[in-house]
Design a protein around this motif. Structure first.
Motif, PDB file in Angstrom:
ATOM      1  N   GLN A   1       3.866   1.177 -13.133  1.00  0.00           N
ATOM      2  CA  GLN A   1       2.581   1.548 -13.748  1.00  0.00           C
ATOM      3  C   GLN A   1       2.012   0.385 -14.539  1.00  0.00           C
ATOM      4  O   GLN A   1       0.811   0.115 -14.487  1.00  0.00           O
ATOM      5  N   ALA A   2       2.915  -0.322 -15.278  1.00  0.00           N
ATOM      6  CA  ALA A   2       2.448  -1.465 -16.069  1.00  0.00           C
ATOM      7  C   ALA A   2       1.876  -2.543 -15.157  1.00  0.00           C
ATOM      8  O   ALA A   2       0.819  -3.128 -15.433  1.00  0.00           O
ATOM      9  N   LEU A   3       2.571  -2.783 -14.024  1.00  0.00           N
ATOM     10  CA  LEU A   3       2.104  -3.804 -13.084  1.00  0.00           C
ATOM     11  C   LEU A   3       0.771  -3.406 -12.468  1.00  0.00           C
ATOM     12  O   LEU A   3      -0.116  -4.235 -12.280  1.00  0.00           O
ATOM     13  N   ARG A   4       0.642  -2.091 -12.156  1.00  0.00           N
ATOM     14  CA  ARG A   4      -0.636  -1.632 -11.596  1.00  0.00           C
ATOM     15  C   ARG A   4      -1.773  -1.866 -12.590  1.00  0.00           C
ATOM     16  O   ARG A   4      -2.871  -2.282 -12.219  1.00  0.00           O
ATOM     17  N   ALA A   5      -1.483  -1.569 -13.867  1.00  0.00           N
ATOM     18  CA  ALA A   5      -2.515  -1.751 -14.895  1.00  0.00           C
ATOM     19  C   ALA A   5      -2.886  -3.226 -14.985  1.00  0.00           C
ATOM     20  O   ALA A   5      -4.077  -3.573 -15.074  1.00  0.00           O
ATOM     21  N   GLU A   6      -1.835  -4.104 -14.937  1.00  0.00           N
ATOM     22  CA  GLU A   6      -2.113  -5.546 -14.996  1.00  0.00           C
ATOM     23  C   GLU A   6      -2.951  -5.989 -13.807  1.00  0.00           C
ATOM     24  O   GLU A   6      -3.881  -6.776 -13.926  1.00  0.00           O
ATOM     25  N   LEU A   7      -2.586  -5.439 -12.624  1.00  0.00           N
ATOM     26  CA  LEU A   7      -3.302  -5.802 -11.396  1.00  0.00           C
ATOM     27  C   LEU A   7      -4.758  -5.370 -11.484  1.00  0.00           C
ATOM     28  O   LEU A   7      -5.676  -6.133 -11.132  1.00  0.00           O
TER      29      LEU A   7
END
Lengths: 145, 69
Positions: free
Chosen positions: A102-108
């Motif tokens: 989820q954190a990576l998706r938000a960063e993306l």
């Protein structure tokens, strides 16, 4: 108290039992009767003695088997506990992975928004301005002597 | 190239027609037996060429930007 009449090896026996235990008593007498009928000859006492010995032998073997099975039960319980702890660890790892995803998706998403191209209308407006300027230049070129 | 087809195709059509007009005007000038141009005319032509080059450069930049986002 209840009066119960039992038949064992063809002989009647009158016994007493607590109320409600009659059926159970008949079942047990059936087991003794079956065993006693396998022993032929001898006096009544001798026949019942051998019946009691055979049943005692069966009970002893059954108890030994149960005792032998106990360590297996212990190892099964240990295996189940180990599997449960591994499952709990796997669940924790899964939760961590989901949080990381989820954190990576938000960063993306943030990166995508930061590098988003200018709106299409800006290109269209620029193209129209260039068209107007080139048309003005064409007018000038045609007017040149 | 992400462009709105209605607006952009209209603009591109106008640009193509204007470029054809410029090419035709320049070809006509070259085919005419022209007298020696005055110094002010030569400066005007140079300015026109520079402006055409600048606008075409801007068009190239815009097309590249639209292609690569």
């Amino acid at each position: 108290m209840a009066d119960v009449k039992l038949q064992i090896a063809g002989r009647p026996y009158d016994v007493h039992c607590a109320d409600g235990q009659e059926e159970r008593l008949h079942q047990l007498a059936g087991i003794v009767d079956t065993k006693a009928r396998t022993i032929q000859g001898g006096t009544e006492v001798r026949q019942l003695l051998f019946t009691a010995l055979l049943l005692a032998d069966e009970a002893h073997e059954a108890r030994a088997k149960a005792e032998k099975a106990e360590p297996q039960s212990d190892s099964l319980r240990a295996a189940v506990a180990l599997a449960e702890s591994r499952e709990a660890a796997a669940r924790d790892a899964l939760r961590e992975a989901e949080a990381r995803e989820q954190a990576l998706r938000a960063e993306l998403d943030a990166a995508r928004q930061a590098s988003a191209p200018p709106p299409r209308n800006a290109h269209d407006r620029a193209l129209l301005q260039i068209a107007e300027r080139i048309e003005a230049l064409a007018d000038r070129a045609e007017r040149m002597p | 190239m992400e462009l709105d087809l209605d607006e952009s195709s209209l603009a591109i059509g106008r640009i193509e027609r204007a470029l054809s007009r410029i090419e035709k005007a320049l070809a006509d000038r070259e085919s005419r037996p022209a007298p020696a141009p005055a110094p002010s005319e030569t400066a005007s032509q140079s300015a026109l060429k520079a402006e055409v080059a600048a606008v075409i450069g801007e068009l190239d930049r815009l097309i590249n930007e639209a292609k690569h986002g």
